[in-house]
Design a protein around this motif. Sequence first.
Motif, short mmCIF file in Angstrom:
data_model
loop_
_atom_site.label_atom_id
_atom_site.label_comp_id
_atom_site.label_asym_id
_atom_site.label_seq_id
_atom_site.Cartn_x
_atom_site.Cartn_y
_atom_site.Cartn_z
N VAL A 67 -27.11 40.88 58.25
CA VAL A 67 -27.21 39.48 58.67
C VAL A 67 -27.00 39.44 60.17
O VAL A 67 -26.17 40.17 60.71
CB VAL A 67 -26.12 38.61 57.99
N SER A 68 -27.76 38.59 60.87
CA SER A 68 -27.54 38.42 62.30
C SER A 68 -27.62 36.94 62.64
O SER A 68 -28.27 36.16 61.94
CB SER A 68 -28.56 39.21 63.12
N CYS A 69 -26.95 36.56 63.74
CA CYS A 69 -26.89 35.16 64.14
C CYS A 69 -26.53 35.12 65.62
O CYS A 69 -25.88 36.04 66.12
CB CYS A 69 -25.85 34.43 63.30
N SER A 70 -26.97 34.09 66.32
CA SER A 70 -26.59 33.93 67.72
C SER A 70 -26.60 32.44 68.07
O SER A 70 -27.06 31.61 67.29
CB SER A 70 -27.55 34.69 68.64
N SER A 89 -19.35 28.86 69.40
CA SER A 89 -18.96 30.10 68.71
C SER A 89 -18.43 29.80 67.32
O SER A 89 -18.72 30.53 66.37
CB SER A 89 -17.89 30.84 69.52
N ARG A 90 -17.66 28.72 67.17
CA ARG A 90 -17.13 28.36 65.87
C ARG A 90 -18.26 27.97 64.91
O ARG A 90 -18.29 28.40 63.76
CB ARG A 90 -16.14 27.20 66.02
N ALA A 123 -12.71 32.12 68.35
CA ALA A 123 -13.35 30.95 67.74
C ALA A 123 -14.40 31.39 66.72
O ALA A 123 -14.53 30.79 65.65
CB ALA A 123 -13.98 30.07 68.81
N LEU A 124 -15.16 32.44 67.03
CA LEU A 124 -16.15 32.95 66.08
C LEU A 124 -15.47 33.47 64.82
O LEU A 124 -15.91 33.19 63.71
CB LEU A 124 -16.97 34.06 66.74
#
Length: 135
Positions: A67-70, A89-90, A123-124
């Motif tokens: 899985v990837s996310c940005s 980021s949260r 926060a992430l």
Amino acid sequence: MKFSPRVLLRLKNKNKRLRPDKYKRLKREGLRGSVKGTVERPRLSVYRSNENIYAQIIDDTTANTLVSCSTLDRDIRLDVKNGRTCDASRLMGQKLAKLSLKQNITKIVFDRGPYLYHGRIKALADGARAGGLQF
């Protein structure tokens, strides 16, 4: 010559015969330590730039990104104006948790990389925990 990583880093200032890329690799390995992703607990790797933050869930045994996310993703860009805030980021952590739960990934290992566990990285992680991931 077999030296420990700590001794090699001390020798950097005294002895310029060792190559700089070796010190870079030692620093990366020292910070990462023994964090490795498996099939049961994949690794959540984080990259932080000045403008955005990126995260991937990686299975190190097969070297696959699951899985990837940005903060460049369309869903997140519509909610936040700027990608370099803790709120962005949260939100990204929550979206990453939602995507990973769709693939039945609930337990992960957090790899902060060379970054301190503070600010956008924290926060992430908090967003991912709120979304349902277990570290």
